[in-house]
Write a protein that holds these residues in place. Sequence first.
Motif, PDB file in Angstrom:
ATOM      1  N   VAL A 194      31.775   0.261  -5.802  1.00  0.00           N
ATOM      2  CA  VAL A 194      32.001  -0.123  -4.408  1.00  0.00           C
ATOM      3  C   VAL A 194      30.868  -1.061  -3.990  1.00  0.00           C
ATOM      4  CG1 VAL A 194      32.175   0.677  -2.021  1.00  0.00           C
ATOM      5  CG2 VAL A 194      33.128   2.065  -3.871  1.00  0.00           C
ATOM      6  N   LYS A 195      31.234  -2.244  -3.483  1.00  0.00           N
ATOM      7  CA  LYS A 195      30.211  -3.195  -3.053  1.00  0.00           C
ATOM      8  C   LYS A 195      29.480  -2.642  -1.843  1.00  0.00           C
ATOM      9  CE  LYS A 195      29.500  -7.920  -1.398  1.00  0.00           C
ATOM     10  NZ  LYS A 195      30.136  -9.222  -1.080  1.00  0.00           N
ATOM     11  N   SER A 196      28.152  -2.635  -1.950  1.00  0.00           N
ATOM     12  CA  SER A 196      27.333  -2.100  -0.875  1.00  0.00           C
ATOM     13  C   SER A 196      26.679  -3.197  -0.050  1.00  0.00           C
ATOM     14  CB  SER A 196      26.253  -1.178  -1.440  1.00  0.00           C
ATOM     15  OG  SER A 196      25.433  -0.664  -0.429  1.00  0.00           O
ATOM     16  N   MET A 197      26.190  -4.249  -0.707  1.00  0.00           N
ATOM     17  CA  MET A 197      25.503  -5.336  -0.006  1.00  0.00           C
ATOM     18  C   MET A 197      25.343  -6.525  -0.954  1.00  0.00           C
ATOM     19  SD  MET A 197      21.650  -3.713  -0.064  1.00  0.00           S
ATOM     20  CE  MET A 197      22.279  -2.097   0.449  1.00  0.00           C
ATOM     21  N   THR A 198      24.848  -7.641  -0.416  1.00  0.00           N
ATOM     22  CA  THR A 198      24.504  -8.827  -1.208  1.00  0.00           C
ATOM     23  C   THR A 198      22.995  -8.982  -1.189  1.00  0.00           C
ATOM     24  OG1 THR A 198      26.605  -9.928  -0.727  1.00  0.00           O
ATOM     25  CG2 THR A 198      24.778 -11.310  -1.474  1.00  0.00           C
ATOM     26  N   CYS A 199      22.413  -9.107  -2.358  1.00  0.00           N
ATOM     27  CA  CYS A 199      20.950  -9.183  -2.487  1.00  0.00           C
ATOM     28  C   CYS A 199      20.529 -10.580  -2.929  1.00  0.00           C
ATOM     29  CB  CYS A 199      20.445  -8.149  -3.486  1.00  0.00           C
ATOM     30  SG  CYS A 199      20.858  -6.441  -3.052  1.00  0.00           S
ATOM     31  N   GLU A 200      19.336 -10.981  -2.520  1.00  0.00           N
ATOM     32  CA  GLU A 200      18.764 -12.261  -2.919  1.00  0.00           C
ATOM     33  C   GLU A 200      17.611 -12.023  -3.902  1.00  0.00           C
ATOM     34  OE1 GLU A 200      17.601 -14.436   0.528  1.00  0.00           O
ATOM     35  OE2 GLU A 200      19.673 -14.913   1.106  1.00  0.00           O
ATOM     36  N   PHE A 201      17.560 -12.892  -4.942  1.00  0.00           N
ATOM     37  CA  PHE A 201      16.517 -12.780  -5.953  1.00  0.00           C
ATOM     38  C   PHE A 201      15.913 -14.160  -6.190  1.00  0.00           C
ATOM     39  CE2 PHE A 201      19.673  -9.509  -6.775  1.00  0.00           C
ATOM     40  CZ  PHE A 201      18.899  -8.368  -6.902  1.00  0.00           C
ATOM     41  N   VAL A 208      18.780 -16.972  -5.712  1.00  0.00           N
ATOM     42  CA  VAL A 208      20.134 -16.685  -6.173  1.00  0.00           C
ATOM     43  C   VAL A 208      20.601 -15.375  -5.535  1.00  0.00           C
ATOM     44  CG1 VAL A 208      19.907 -17.912  -8.354  1.00  0.00           C
ATOM     45  CG2 VAL A 208      19.212 -15.531  -8.223  1.00  0.00           C
ATOM     46  N   LYS A 209      21.899 -15.267  -5.334  1.00  0.00           N
ATOM     47  CA  LYS A 209      22.472 -14.097  -4.683  1.00  0.00           C
ATOM     48  C   LYS A 209      23.359 -13.331  -5.662  1.00  0.00           C
ATOM     49  CE  LYS A 209      22.511 -16.106  -0.023  1.00  0.00           C
ATOM     50  NZ  LYS A 209      23.338 -16.412   1.170  1.00  0.00           N
ATOM     51  N   ALA A 210      23.406 -12.023  -5.496  1.00  0.00           N
ATOM     52  CA  ALA A 210      24.255 -11.170  -6.327  1.00  0.00           C
ATOM     53  C   ALA A 210      24.741  -9.997  -5.484  1.00  0.00           C
ATOM     54  CB  ALA A 210      23.487 -10.666  -7.552  1.00  0.00           C
ATOM     55  N   PHE A 249      21.605 -10.280 -14.365  1.00  0.00           N
ATOM     56  CA  PHE A 249      23.040 -10.492 -14.182  1.00  0.00           C
ATOM     57  C   PHE A 249      23.406 -11.898 -14.632  1.00  0.00           C
ATOM     58  CE2 PHE A 249      20.786 -11.308 -10.226  1.00  0.00           C
ATOM     59  CZ  PHE A 249      21.205 -12.590  -9.885  1.00  0.00           C
ATOM     60  N   SER A 250      24.706 -12.124 -14.797  1.00  0.00           N
ATOM     61  CA  SER A 250      25.218 -13.424 -15.214  1.00  0.00           C
ATOM     62  C   SER A 250      25.488 -14.287 -13.985  1.00  0.00           C
ATOM     63  CB  SER A 250      26.505 -13.241 -16.037  1.00  0.00           C
ATOM     64  OG  SER A 250      27.133 -14.486 -16.255  1.00  0.00           O
ATOM     65  N   LYS A 251      25.140 -15.564 -14.071  1.00  0.00           N
ATOM     66  CA  LYS A 251      25.411 -16.463 -12.951  1.00  0.00           C
ATOM     67  C   LYS A 251      26.911 -16.636 -12.723  1.00  0.00           C
ATOM     68  CE  LYS A 251      21.171 -19.230 -13.014  1.00  0.00           C
ATOM     69  NZ  LYS A 251      20.602 -20.585 -13.126  1.00  0.00           N
ATOM     70  N   SER A 252      27.697 -16.505 -13.775  1.00  0.00           N
ATOM     71  CA  SER A 252      29.142 -16.639 -13.626  1.00  0.00           C
ATOM     72  C   SER A 252      29.765 -15.403 -13.002  1.00  0.00           C
ATOM     73  CB  SER A 252      29.789 -16.899 -14.997  1.00  0.00           C
ATOM     74  OG  SER A 252      29.541 -15.813 -15.880  1.00  0.00           O
ATOM     75  N   SER A 253      29.034 -14.256 -13.055  1.00  0.00           N
ATOM     76  CA  SER A 253      29.526 -13.014 -12.457  1.00  0.00           C
ATOM     77  C   SER A 253      28.326 -12.273 -11.865  1.00  0.00           C
ATOM     78  CB  SER A 253      30.232 -12.155 -13.510  1.00  0.00           C
ATOM     79  OG  SER A 253      30.704 -10.950 -12.936  1.00  0.00           O
ATOM     80  N   PRO A 254      27.838 -12.734 -10.715  1.00  0.00           N
ATOM     81  CA  PRO A 254      26.622 -12.156 -10.127  1.00  0.00           C
ATOM     82  C   PRO A 254      26.864 -10.778  -9.512  1.00  0.00           C
ATOM     83  CG  PRO A 254      27.502 -13.854  -8.677  1.00  0.00           C
ATOM     84  CD  PRO A 254      28.368 -13.851  -9.907  1.00  0.00           C
ATOM     85  N   LYS A 255      26.835  -9.761 -10.379  1.00  0.00           N
ATOM     86  CA  LYS A 255      27.036  -8.381  -9.938  1.00  0.00           C
ATOM     87  C   LYS A 255      25.907  -7.514 -10.480  1.00  0.00           C
ATOM     88  CE  LYS A 255      31.245  -6.755 -10.118  1.00  0.00           C
ATOM     89  NZ  LYS A 255      32.568  -6.330 -10.617  1.00  0.00           N
ATOM     90  N   VAL A 256      25.393  -6.645  -9.633  1.00  0.00           N
ATOM     91  CA  VAL A 256      24.335  -5.720 -10.018  1.00  0.00           C
ATOM     92  C   VAL A 256      24.801  -4.316  -9.651  1.00  0.00           C
ATOM     93  CG1 VAL A 256      21.929  -5.042  -9.689  1.00  0.00           C
ATOM     94  CG2 VAL A 256      22.560  -7.471  -9.627  1.00  0.00           C
ATOM     95  N   TYR A 257      24.608  -3.364 -10.603  1.00  0.00           N
ATOM     96  CA  TYR A 257      25.029  -1.983 -10.372  1.00  0.00           C
ATOM     97  C   TYR A 257      23.813  -1.100 -10.119  1.00  0.00           C
ATOM     98  CZ  TYR A 257      29.461  -3.622 -12.272  1.00  0.00           C
ATOM     99  OH  TYR A 257      30.625  -4.316 -12.491  1.00  0.00           O
TER     100      TYR A 257
END
Length: 275
Positions: A194-201, A208-210, A249-257
């Motif tokens: 479940v997506k909780s938020m968008t983070c910046e790194f 970059v955002k994920a 994470f991958s730039k093509s799929s910016p997802k972090v668990y």
Amino acid sequence: MSLPPPGPPPWPPQGQQPQWGQQPQWGQQPQWGQPQWGQQPQWSPQPQWGQQPGQPPPWPPMGLPGGPPPKKSRAFTVFLAIAGALGLLLVAGFVVSAVNSEPKRGPAGDDQRAANAKTAKYESDFETVCGNGSVSNAAAYAKPYKIIAFSQGDRPDSWDSVTLTAPVGYRSSADSLSSINAVACLSRKAGTEVKSMTCEFDSGGDTVKADYYAVEYDIDLYEAKTGKSITSLGSVKGPATSCPFLATFSKSSPKVYASPDDAAVDAKLAEFAAK
């Protein structure tokens, strides 16, 4: 009245040389290659390899003034070949990263796990049990249990160490690797993210955002020495309450668990060890 014998023919005019292929007249020395009167001698260049002395140098090929073009450097050609091969490898690696995003525990048999056995030097070496391997210097599976835990990482086929903090006797010790006899592997449970938020790194000065996801983890227990499955301990939550300091994470799929809840993992393992 007899006439005297004829004398030698007159000398040729001064400066006149016999023609090429013509025999010198009687009493005349051959003048080939001799300079004429008042003329400086001309020295012919040294003959090239395979060229007879006195022959003129070969003409350069038509359309190529000054001779044939310089040959390409063999070292440069080899460099281009290596660079091309490396480019293909880099592209192939990116495609694999994009497709194979989830580590899978394959249906390895006992023979395969024995063949993949490794000698552990560090606690992190026990992660091979969550794949298709085993640890040759691990203890045989028996009580008292000494358990080490890993959770599925963000990189393909990677496992991250889970910190066990409960003050109980089942925790492994880095000072005694040969006492570890069980490995807990926590895999993300399909359909629970479940997506909780968008983070910046920060990445090399760029922002970059994920997307950051909460997810549940299934806990499976395996023998450290053989890699055989012991039992499933159910699931625990991985809450995504705040952005992590570091992430992969991958730039093509910016997802972090989110990582699994350490306290919940401790509780599951303590329950098993108490049986």
